[in-house]
Design an enzyme around this catalytic site. Sequence first.
Site, short mmCIF file in Angstrom:
data_model
loop_
_atom_site.label_atom_id
_atom_site.label_comp_id
_atom_site.label_asym_id
_atom_site.label_seq_id
_atom_site.Cartn_x
_atom_site.Cartn_y
_atom_site.Cartn_z
N LYS A 50 60.63 129.53 -32.30
CA LYS A 50 59.51 129.28 -33.22
C LYS A 50 59.54 130.28 -34.38
CE LYS A 50 56.76 127.20 -29.51
NZ LYS A 50 55.72 127.31 -28.49
N GLN A 94 51.14 131.09 -26.07
CA GLN A 94 52.23 130.44 -25.34
C GLN A 94 51.85 130.23 -23.87
OE1 GLN A 94 54.97 129.23 -26.75
NE2 GLN A 94 55.98 128.62 -24.88
N ASP A 117 48.55 124.13 -31.75
CA ASP A 117 49.05 123.45 -30.55
C ASP A 117 48.32 122.13 -30.33
OD1 ASP A 117 51.16 124.45 -29.02
OD2 ASP A 117 49.95 126.11 -28.25
#
Length: 286
Positions: A50, A94, A117
């Site tokens: 990422k 995460q 997200d």
Amino acid sequence: MGATLIDGKACAAAVESGLVSRIAALGAAPHLAVVIVGDDPASHVYVGAKERACERLGIRSTRIDLPVDTPFDDVVATVEALNADSDVNGILVQSPLPDGMDEIAITGLIDPIKDVDGFHAENLGRLVQGDTTGLLPCTPAGVMRMLEWAGVNLSGKNAVVLGRSRIVGMPQALLLAQKGADATVTIAHSRTEDIASVCRDADVIIAAVGRPEMVRPDWVKSGSTVIDVGVNRVEDESEKGYHLSGDVHADVVDVAGAMSPVPGGVGPMTIAMLMENTVRATEMQR
Ligand code: GUN
């Protein structure tokens, strides 16, 4: 005849190049903050990828590494500080969090307009209501983009989603059934009876269960499209001690009409969609 390969890397490159002019139009670069708690090796690999994508696109990224024994309240305080920081446009925590830490509670704290997200109840709720213009979960949105890019017609087709996770399976089923995509969707899971025959009825299979090589060639209808979301570490005798395996057995290539590989399929698409969400979040905030 072997299946056509659906090249997620090439599709992701096309998504990323489409973002260049949008990023330029923003004036100041978007800023993504990634919080990682603990030392799950796979999470560190994903977060590294990422960060590299941000670098490629000129998106600023800040990585906040917290030790595995960080108290819940400290993770909460970290997210709240990022919410309050007007210099931060996107926040991602995460998954997985350390055992016992409530992921849904943490997700619920992220300001929905910074929720790149797409896991906040407000963003998932919009999706349930048929609004796909907001921040959508990256992996299922990436699968949809990849299917479109590969010219797979979903309208009226039987789509089977294997797995009902918050991150992939559930939002994937919603996206496939949306107006415009128009698939007829079945969600299969660990309690599904005769899962092989459910899959054999499918025109499109999205495998997102996290079980190496679970989808066998005799589960797949000839000519169907198979998307492999699985990234499983399988121990072996190699120097690394493991190799990566998808949820789909390699021999499915002999039966399917089109198939996404692991690696080089859904993985790069997840990252591209995260970049797109970061740009989208920044556009909405400006
Ligand atoms: N872990 C595996 N996939 C994802 C994802 O898309 N987002 C986050 N935050 N964690 C993940």
